[in-house]
Write a protein that holds these residues in place. Structure first.
Motif, mmCIF file in Angstrom:
data_model
loop_
_atom_site.group_PDB
_atom_site.id
_atom_site.type_symbol
_atom_site.label_atom_id
_atom_site.label_comp_id
_atom_site.label_asym_id
_atom_site.label_seq_id
_atom_site.Cartn_x
_atom_site.Cartn_y
_atom_site.Cartn_z
ATOM 1 N N HIS A 29 -6.484 2.562 10.803
ATOM 2 C CA HIS A 29 -7.535 1.969 9.951
ATOM 3 C C HIS A 29 -7.294 0.519 9.566
ATOM 4 O O HIS A 29 -8.163 -0.112 8.983
ATOM 5 C CB HIS A 29 -7.650 2.736 8.621
ATOM 6 C CG HIS A 29 -7.570 4.216 8.761
ATOM 7 N ND1 HIS A 29 -8.518 4.951 9.434
ATOM 8 C CD2 HIS A 29 -6.650 5.121 8.308
ATOM 9 C CE1 HIS A 29 -8.173 6.236 9.401
ATOM 10 N NE2 HIS A 29 -7.048 6.359 8.733
ATOM 11 N N THR A 31 -6.085 -2.061 3.782
ATOM 12 C CA THR A 31 -7.299 -1.975 2.966
ATOM 13 C C THR A 31 -7.579 -3.289 2.251
ATOM 14 O O THR A 31 -8.685 -3.512 1.795
ATOM 15 C CB THR A 31 -7.183 -0.861 1.907
ATOM 16 O OG1 THR A 31 -6.070 -1.160 1.067
ATOM 17 C CG2 THR A 31 -7.013 0.501 2.537
ATOM 18 N N GLU A 42 0.808 -1.223 0.000
ATOM 19 C CA GLU A 42 0.000 0.000 0.000
ATOM 20 C C GLU A 42 0.840 1.272 0.000
ATOM 21 O O GLU A 42 0.319 2.359 -0.243
ATOM 22 C CB GLU A 42 -0.965 -0.021 1.201
ATOM 23 C CG GLU A 42 -1.894 -1.228 1.090
ATOM 24 C CD GLU A 42 -3.052 -1.229 2.061
ATOM 25 O OE1 GLU A 42 -3.475 -0.148 2.520
ATOM 26 O OE2 GLU A 42 -3.534 -2.340 2.360
#
Ligand code: PMP
Length: 423
Positions: free
Chosen positions: A408, A411, A356
């Protein structure tokens, strides 16, 4: 000063890599402790000498003589770079592992005829542990203590309890960048009648080092961590053991005279360099040594200190990130920083950083299983390490990416097999 720019140019610093979402970014190589990118000066030198390629030490042709001269000049440069003394010899090896295995075959027997024992710490890379454990005298492995002073005391106690031929110790840990103060180790070992071999794989690329100035007896290091290509390294140190020790490889070039039933081996370095040597590798390593030695006094240390400080401060600011330390009070570590994101698989963190953000780090147990086990990181950790080509921006990218991970998570879902990720 802020080293926004690298302190020496390296090749490949503009390499673009694909991300999982289809974008490409400039690669941030924060894995210099594993293998550092070659210096531009090294790449130029390799291109210059490649056309001069011919066999060394044996041919009478002009290019053979040029190759021989280049190889021997490289040997002198490499030895000079680590402060070789008059009585030292420089053996060109493949890497640090090779150098330490070579030296392990040369540890002499003691006055009592017993094979020489070697003392090591449990913080060592396997390359500075297994060769001694396998050697004739075997190894005493001292478990590191919480403080530097207590660890030095433990070394002193072991050396007083039984005679040792050698203390083999890391110049800088490939896990934490830390080390014991070499001056103290040398004094303690020499007082007990033992020599000192420094595993310089992580020290020599990052700090000026001198055998003559420190009194260290042997040092080993690897070209591919010292801004040269893979395949050449060195063992430099006191000639007497190396002149008579077991020839590392048997074959052409290592001998004076061979009969059907007998052989007269050459002294070092030829004794341990049987077979056609890696001339280009030695020339490349010498070019790296020259470039590092030509840096202004303190430039390398300042560059790395600024990057390390930024890295450590940044990592400490990310919730849940824990930095791995071998000693509570070690000073002046090199810029190799291992950390864990508590509760998260290090392989997954490393895969996320690569997929990422285009950031290269290393995860795992760093060929230092005993240390990781003692410190409670049996499941491994993540390591970031910098070099002369690293910029503050790359360090900031890592810290930002980790902060995003903690906030977070990744992803995508990654499958990590043998350090390689897929989605
Ligand atoms: N010692 C240390 C401290 C290292 O970091 C490494 C490489 N990770 C080695 C030895 C072995 O070096 P090489 O693989 O080049 O033989």
């Amino acid at each position: 000063s802020r080293p926004a720019a690298p302190c020496l140019p390296v090749v490949g610093s503009d390499t673009r890599v694909p991300l999982v979402d289809g974008r490409t970014v400039t690669y941030a190589n924060l894995d210099c402790a594993a293998s550092a990118p070659a210096l531009r000066a090294v790449a130029d030198r390799v291109a210059e000498v490649l056309p001069l390629y011919a066999s060394v030490h044996r041919g009478a042709g002009y290019l053979s003589q040029v190759s021989t001269a280049l190889y021997e000049a490289s040997r002198r440069t490499i030895g000079g770079f680590v402060g070789a003394r008059e009585e030292d010899v420089t053996i060109i090896t493949r890497n640090t592992t090779d150098s330490l295995n070579l030296l392990a075959g040369c540890v002499p027997t003691g006055p009592d005829g017993e094979p020489g024992r070697v003392l090591v710490l449990d913080v060592e890379h396997h390359a500075n542990l297994l060769p001694w454990q396998r050697s004739d005298g075997g190894a005493t492995v001292v478990v590191g203590r919480e403080s530097v002073a207590a660890t030095l005391d433990a070394l002193r106690t072991e050396l007083a309890a039984a005679p040792h031929a050698l203390v083999a110790i890391t110049g800088a840990s490939n896990v934490t960048g830390e080390s014991l103060p070499l001056a103290d180790v040398v004094r303690i070992a020499h007082d007990a009648g033992a020599r000192v071999a420094v595993d310089g794989a992580q020290l020599v690329p990052h700090r000026p080092f001198s055998l003559a100035a420190t009194g260290v007896d042997y040092v080993s290091f690897s070209g591919h961590k010292t801004y040269a290509p893979f395949g050449a390294g060195a063992l430099v140190g006191r000639r007497d053991w190396l002149d008579v020790g077991r020839p590392y490889l048997a074959g052409g070039g290592a001998v004076r005279q061979v009969g059907i039933d007998d052989v007269a081996w050459a002294p070092a370095p030829a004794r341990h360099e049987a077979g056609s040597p890696n001339v280009v590798g030695a020339v490349a390593l010498a070019a790296a040594c020259d470039a590092l030695a030509a840096l202004p006094d303190g430039a390398l240390e300042r560059h790395e200190a600024v990057l390390r400080e930024r890295l450590v401060t940044g990592l400490e600011g990310v919730p849940g990130v824990e930095i791995v330390r071998a000693w509570a009070d070690s000073v002046d570590p090199v810029a190799v920083v291992t950390f864990s994101v508590v509760g998260h698989d290090p392989g997954l963190v490393a895969a996320y950083l690569s997929a990422e953000h285009g950031i290269g780090v290393r995860d795992g147990r760093f060929c230092a299983h005993p240390l990781l086990a003692r410190l409670g990181y049996d499941a491994g950790a993540v390591r970031a390490s910098v070099g002369v080509g690293t910029t503050l921006d790359e360090v900031d990218r890592l810290v930002g990416a980790l902060a995003a991970y903690v906030a977070h998570g990744p992803t995508a879902r990654y499958e990590v097999v043998d350090g390689c990720w897929s989605v």
